[in-house]
Design a protein around this motif. Structure first.
Motif, PDB file in Angstrom:
ATOM      1  N   GLU A 128      -3.535   5.017   1.245  1.00 55.25           N
ATOM      2  CA  GLU A 128      -3.272   3.868   0.373  1.00 55.25           C
ATOM      3  C   GLU A 128      -2.826   4.333  -0.997  1.00 55.25           C
ATOM      4  OE1 GLU A 128      -5.195  -0.475  -0.728  1.00 55.25           O
ATOM      5  OE2 GLU A 128      -6.540   1.134  -0.115  1.00 55.25           O
ATOM      6  N   ASP A 158      -4.921   7.552  -2.022  1.00 57.31           N
ATOM      7  CA  ASP A 158      -5.902   8.003  -1.040  1.00 57.31           C
ATOM      8  C   ASP A 158      -5.109   8.696   0.057  1.00 57.31           C
ATOM      9  OD1 ASP A 158      -7.840   6.719  -2.546  1.00 57.31           O
ATOM     10  OD2 ASP A 158      -7.815   4.909  -1.306  1.00 57.31           O
ATOM     11  N   TYR A 211       0.802  -1.226   0.000  1.00 56.12           N
ATOM     12  CA  TYR A 211       0.000   0.000   0.000  1.00 56.12           C
ATOM     13  C   TYR A 211       0.835   1.277   0.000  1.00 56.12           C
ATOM     14  CZ  TYR A 211       0.791   1.080   4.965  1.00 56.12           C
ATOM     15  OH  TYR A 211       1.358   1.420   6.170  1.00 56.12           O
ATOM     16  N   TYR A 216      -0.639   1.905  -4.084  1.00 55.44           N
ATOM     17  CA  TYR A 216      -0.811   0.763  -4.981  1.00 55.44           C
ATOM     18  C   TYR A 216      -1.683  -0.321  -4.347  1.00 55.44           C
ATOM     19  CZ  TYR A 216       0.322  -3.331  -7.791  1.00 55.44           C
ATOM     20  OH  TYR A 216       0.238  -4.457  -8.577  1.00 55.44           O
ATOM     21  N   ARG A 217      -2.490  -0.941  -5.196  1.00 50.56           N
ATOM     22  CA  ARG A 217      -3.352  -2.055  -4.776  1.00 50.56           C
ATOM     23  C   ARG A 217      -3.345  -3.090  -5.895  1.00 50.56           C
ATOM     24  NH1 ARG A 217      -9.038   0.104  -4.149  1.00 50.56           N
ATOM     25  NH2 ARG A 217      -8.205   1.161  -2.292  1.00 50.56           N
ATOM     26  N   HIS A 258      -9.465  10.679  -2.754  1.00 45.56           N
ATOM     27  CA  HIS A 258      -8.851   9.970  -3.883  1.00 45.56           C
ATOM     28  C   HIS A 258      -8.367  10.951  -4.946  1.00 45.56           C
ATOM     29  CE1 HIS A 258      -8.622   6.452  -6.779  1.00 45.56           C
ATOM     30  NE2 HIS A 258      -8.639   7.488  -7.608  1.00 45.56           N
ATOM     31  N   GLN A 308      -7.950  -5.663  -5.232  1.00 39.42           N
ATOM     32  CA  GLN A 308      -9.018  -4.861  -5.816  1.00 39.42           C
ATOM     33  C   GLN A 308     -10.272  -5.702  -6.022  1.00 39.42           C
ATOM     34  OE1 GLN A 308      -8.679  -1.517  -6.472  1.00 39.42           O
ATOM     35  NE2 GLN A 308     -10.849  -1.408  -6.993  1.00 39.42           N
ATOM     36  N   HIS A 343      -5.940   2.304  -8.677  1.00 43.90           N
ATOM     37  CA  HIS A 343      -4.930   1.943  -7.681  1.00 43.90           C
ATOM     38  C   HIS A 343      -3.972   0.871  -8.194  1.00 43.90           C
ATOM     39  CE1 HIS A 343      -5.977   4.263  -4.074  1.00 43.90           C
ATOM     40  NE2 HIS A 343      -7.239   4.133  -4.450  1.00 43.90           N
ATOM     41  N   SER A 366      -5.430  11.311  -8.424  1.00 41.73           N
ATOM     42  CA  SER A 366      -4.572  10.557  -9.333  1.00 41.73           C
ATOM     43  C   SER A 366      -3.927  11.487 -10.345  1.00 41.73           C
ATOM     44  CB  SER A 366      -5.362   9.461 -10.064  1.00 41.73           C
ATOM     45  OG  SER A 366      -6.362  10.021 -10.894  1.00 41.73           O
TER      46      SER A 366
END
Length: 224
Positions: free
Chosen positions: A75, A136, A47, A77-78, A200, A83, A129, A202
């Motif tokens: 958080e 996040d 994460y 990367y997922r 969130h 996911q 993610h 990006s």
């Protein structure tokens, strides 16, 4: 037109020209904070990872904040596996709360807060993610206490989805001020906010490309 989410067909239609930028662990960088692993134990290994340019933009956003206020990663990367797990959990919650919804309606409602890994027809989505381009984030004070945002990020699955919306109605002056502060510094650092989730942001993914009018996204799914 459907509600704009990262899983919306018009967002997913944005082409991706992968730039092959590596993932980096923000724990190895100075000046950024991160919280405990979120959501479920499966998030713990990864994460804190984001694309290298995302890290640099987070550092820039931190530099824009007043003294005593810190940006904290909830958080980054997922994996696709995590996911899918979160999607399935939210889909089940939606079906329990609104059993009258068809499967297609429940799918669309689920994608409001959890991006899909694949569409109902089996074709693949690109969850933000999973690209390392989405984060996040929240703001904390000098004691590490989260500022008032009207809710905690961790409560996203327990509160009315309307409260998660960046410009949600009925917020206190304090919560509205802190949401705006976060949005301002993140946007000045080049990020776009997903309006259904105040936390969130990006850069470089398909949602970013769609919102900014960039012809291509530069980050696709990446595996660790």
């Amino acid at each position: 037109m459907d509600r704009l989410t990262p899983s919306s067909p018009r967002v997913q239609a944005m082409p991706v020209k992968e730039c092959d930028e590596p993932l980096v662990d923000i724990a190895l960088a100075s000046g950024l904070q991160f919280g405990p692993p979120p959501e479920c134990p499966e998030t713990a290994p990864h994460y804190r990872f984001v694309r290298r340019s995302i890290l640099e933009r987070l550092q820039h956003a931190q530099s824009l904040l007043p003294d005593g206020i810190c940006l904290r990663l909830y958080e980054g990367y997922r994996s696709l596996q995590v996911q899918q797990l979160l999607f399935d959990q939210e889909y089940a919650r939606i079906k329990r709360r609104q059993p009258e919804l068809s499967d297609a309606q429940a799918y669309r409602e689920t994608t409001r807060l959890v991006s899909a890994v694949q569409r109902p027809d089996g074709s693949l989505n690109i969850p933000p993610h999973a690209t390392g381009a989405a984060v996040d984030v929240e703001l904390v004070d000098a004691n590490g206490q989260v500022l008032d945002f009207g809710m905690e990020i961790a409560d996203w699955s327990r509160v009315d989805p309307g409260l998660c919306v960046t410009d949600a109605g009925g917020l206190s002056a304090s919560a509205r001020y802190h949401r705006q502060m976060l949005q301002d510094v993140m946007e000045r650092a080049g990020f776009v906010n997903y309006v259904e989730e105040w936390w969130h942001f990006s850069y470089g993914d398909q949602l970013w490309a769609y919102v900014t009018g960039n012809p291509v996204a530069i980050y696709g799914v990446i595996d660790l």
